[in-house]
Design a protein around this motif. Sequence first.
Motif, PDB file in Angstrom:
ATOM      1  N   ALA A 282       0.857  -1.191   0.000  1.00  0.00           N
ATOM      2  CA  ALA A 282       0.000   0.000   0.000  1.00  0.00           C
ATOM      3  C   ALA A 282       0.891   1.238   0.000  1.00  0.00           C
ATOM      4  N   TRP A 283       0.655   2.114  -0.951  1.00  0.00           N
ATOM      5  CA  TRP A 283       1.502   3.297  -1.077  1.00  0.00           C
ATOM      6  C   TRP A 283       1.437   4.216   0.147  1.00  0.00           C
ATOM      7  N   PRO A 284       0.274   4.440   0.748  1.00  0.00           N
ATOM      8  CA  PRO A 284       0.266   5.320   1.931  1.00  0.00           C
ATOM      9  C   PRO A 284       1.173   4.811   3.052  1.00  0.00           C
ATOM     10  N   ALA A 285       1.220   3.486   3.244  1.00  0.00           N
ATOM     11  CA  ALA A 285       2.078   2.939   4.296  1.00  0.00           C
ATOM     12  C   ALA A 285       3.554   3.185   3.990  1.00  0.00           C
ATOM     13  N   LEU A 286       3.965   2.950   2.737  1.00  0.00           N
ATOM     14  CA  LEU A 286       5.371   3.149   2.373  1.00  0.00           C
ATOM     15  C   LEU A 286       5.766   4.618   2.466  1.00  0.00           C
TER      16      LEU A 286
ATOM     17  N   GLU B 293      10.604  16.693   7.019  1.00  0.00           N
ATOM     18  CA  GLU B 293      10.710  17.937   6.258  1.00  0.00           C
ATOM     19  C   GLU B 293      10.451  17.750   4.764  1.00  0.00           C
ATOM     20  N   ILE B 294      10.641  16.555   4.241  1.00  0.00           N
ATOM     21  CA  ILE B 294      10.514  16.365   2.797  1.00  0.00           C
ATOM     22  C   ILE B 294       9.042  16.401   2.391  1.00  0.00           C
ATOM     23  N   ALA B 295       8.783  16.675   1.106  1.00  0.00           N
ATOM     24  CA  ALA B 295       7.422  16.703   0.563  1.00  0.00           C
ATOM     25  C   ALA B 295       7.107  15.346  -0.072  1.00  0.00           C
ATOM     26  N   VAL B 296       5.901  14.881   0.138  1.00  0.00           N
ATOM     27  CA  VAL B 296       5.456  13.597  -0.393  1.00  0.00           C
ATOM     28  C   VAL B 296       4.169  13.817  -1.173  1.00  0.00           C
ATOM     29  N   GLY B 297       4.152  13.373  -2.428  1.00  0.00           N
ATOM     30  CA  GLY B 297       2.969  13.527  -3.259  1.00  0.00           C
ATOM     31  C   GLY B 297       1.856  12.579  -2.855  1.00  0.00           C
ATOM     32  N   ALA B 298       0.720  12.719  -3.546  1.00  0.00           N
ATOM     33  CA  ALA B 298      -0.441  11.890  -3.262  1.00  0.00           C
ATOM     34  C   ALA B 298      -0.139  10.430  -3.587  1.00  0.00           C
ATOM     35  N   ALA B 299      -0.634   9.540  -2.728  1.00  0.00           N
ATOM     36  CA  ALA B 299      -0.404   8.109  -2.919  1.00  0.00           C
ATOM     37  C   ALA B 299      -1.482   7.522  -3.817  1.00  0.00           C
ATOM     38  N   PRO B 300      -1.094   6.734  -4.841  1.00  0.00           N
ATOM     39  CA  PRO B 300      -2.107   6.086  -5.693  1.00  0.00           C
ATOM     40  C   PRO B 300      -2.966   5.136  -4.874  1.00  0.00           C
ATOM     41  N   PRO B 301      -4.234   4.985  -5.235  1.00  0.00           N
ATOM     42  CA  PRO B 301      -5.109   4.077  -4.476  1.00  0.00           C
ATOM     43  C   PRO B 301      -4.780   2.604  -4.696  1.00  0.00           C
TER      44      PRO B 301
ATOM     45  N   ALA C 241      13.238  20.834   0.090  1.00  0.00           N
ATOM     46  CA  ALA C 241      13.221  20.891  -1.373  1.00  0.00           C
ATOM     47  C   ALA C 241      13.251  19.500  -1.998  1.00  0.00           C
ATOM     48  N   ILE C 242      13.273  18.482  -1.148  1.00  0.00           N
ATOM     49  CA  ILE C 242      13.258  17.097  -1.641  1.00  0.00           C
ATOM     50  C   ILE C 242      11.810  16.614  -1.690  1.00  0.00           C
ATOM     51  N   ARG C 243      11.448  15.978  -2.777  1.00  0.00           N
ATOM     52  CA  ARG C 243      10.056  15.549  -2.962  1.00  0.00           C
ATOM     53  C   ARG C 243      10.021  14.133  -3.536  1.00  0.00           C
ATOM     54  N   ILE C 244       9.057  13.337  -3.057  1.00  0.00           N
ATOM     55  CA  ILE C 244       8.821  11.986  -3.568  1.00  0.00           C
ATOM     56  C   ILE C 244       7.431  11.943  -4.189  1.00  0.00           C
ATOM     57  N   ASP C 245       7.364  11.517  -5.455  1.00  0.00           N
ATOM     58  CA  ASP C 245       6.091  11.400  -6.169  1.00  0.00           C
ATOM     59  C   ASP C 245       5.970   9.993  -6.731  1.00  0.00           C
ATOM     60  N   VAL C 246       4.748   9.494  -6.736  1.00  0.00           N
ATOM     61  CA  VAL C 246       4.464   8.157  -7.258  1.00  0.00           C
ATOM     62  C   VAL C 246       3.364   8.269  -8.306  1.00  0.00           C
ATOM     63  N   THR C 247       3.615   7.736  -9.480  1.00  0.00           N
ATOM     64  CA  THR C 247       2.591   7.598 -10.518  1.00  0.00           C
ATOM     65  C   THR C 247       2.517   6.130 -10.906  1.00  0.00           C
TER      66      THR C 247
END
Length: 440
Positions: free
Chosen positions: A303-307, A317-325, A355-361
């Motif tokens: 599950a992406w929200p857990a990871l 401090e880092i930014a995390v994008g929306a987790a895919p369902p 300024a560090i960001r993690i995004d998942v598509t």
Amino acid sequence: MRLFSLEGKVAVALGVFALGAGALALSLYAWLESDLVVAAVLLAVLAVCAPVVARMLTRTPASLFRALAGSVASFKDGDFSFSIAADRRDELGDLARAHNELGRVLREERQNLFQRELLLDTVVQHTPNALVLTDPLGHVVYANIAARQLLNGGQRLQGLTFADVVAECPPAFAAAVAHGGDTLFTVPLDREDETFHFSQRSFKLQGRLHCMYLIKRMTREISRQEVATWKKVIRVISHELNNSLAPMQSLAHSGRVLAQKGEFGRLAPVFDTIEDRTRHLHAFIRGYAEFAKLPQPRSERVAWPALLGAIARQHPEIAVGAAPPEPGWFDRAQVEQVLINLVKNAHEAGSPLDAIRIDVTQRAEESRIEVSDRGTGMSDTVLANALLPFYSTKRSGTGLGLALAREIVEAHGGRIVLANREDGGLRVALILPRPLVAAD
């Protein structure tokens, strides 16, 4: 209007016919002196002569049209040798010459295409890589010489079912086919182990889905790379050991001298430095041991929200994008460790944590995890070598961080991509396959 145009010829013929009809009418009127009789005779003569004149006017165009119809039928059947006599000086002659020119161009194009196909077939047939092409039903429609020798003892493969061919091959090859992606496998050939790279791709040919399988011998290439890698490992380890052992030897000598002089109070810094260098060597060797003992990934639904939540708790401090369902499909512990290392590398490269960001598509066939920062980025040389083991631009770096990330991602059947960002910084993308069994 051209003198020899079709329009001009028809106009002249009709004019002559009209003049003849007028002269005949005047002659009959002078002889018979009766309007009704003259009209009746004139109509009878015109009824007889008009079809003859019409046939004379349309005979050549009709003949040309029949020839064109036959030529088009020949073109449809792939015969471009048909040509038409073009000795007329009107539109029909222009049409015949245009037709002949079209036939010449088509003949040249087909000849060029045939030559290119012959060249391509010669290259494919004589390449050392085995190539097999199958239709939607799994039947082999094309196989080069290397494929026939490797998979069927030199016999023809066309018409056979590829699954039956695979069933007769060693289990390692069957496992590579079942894997569904690019992979390496080793089988015994002529009492020696041979390593092959296997890949398969699907594409549409004439509107039907086909599959191409490519098998490449990799034993020699892998052996050369192994030798080169071992040489580099030895150089790196020798360099690191010398950098630590040389000062430790000097410090040990200095400690002995101080002990002989009874200056025991000055020994503490000596022992502290030796302990620090020993600790560094221990961490260095441990890093190499972890890289060598990396286990095979145990993929599962993640599950992406857990990871992403676990990463965010370690680095708030880092930014995390929306987790895919929809869940991903990978070894969570290994991928989580890769992301933690990438965040650490980004911060050490000069990027602020915020300024560090993690995004998942996520798409049906793959998941893409991007870690972007605003650090110093990489030069072209560093980008080309950053994923190689033991390559590092840091004075105290081991060169195993990104290499370990690459090893983990490729063990999942994916790939890792590095790219500089336009406004500064680096973007690291982890692309992991998502099998159908992982879908909801």
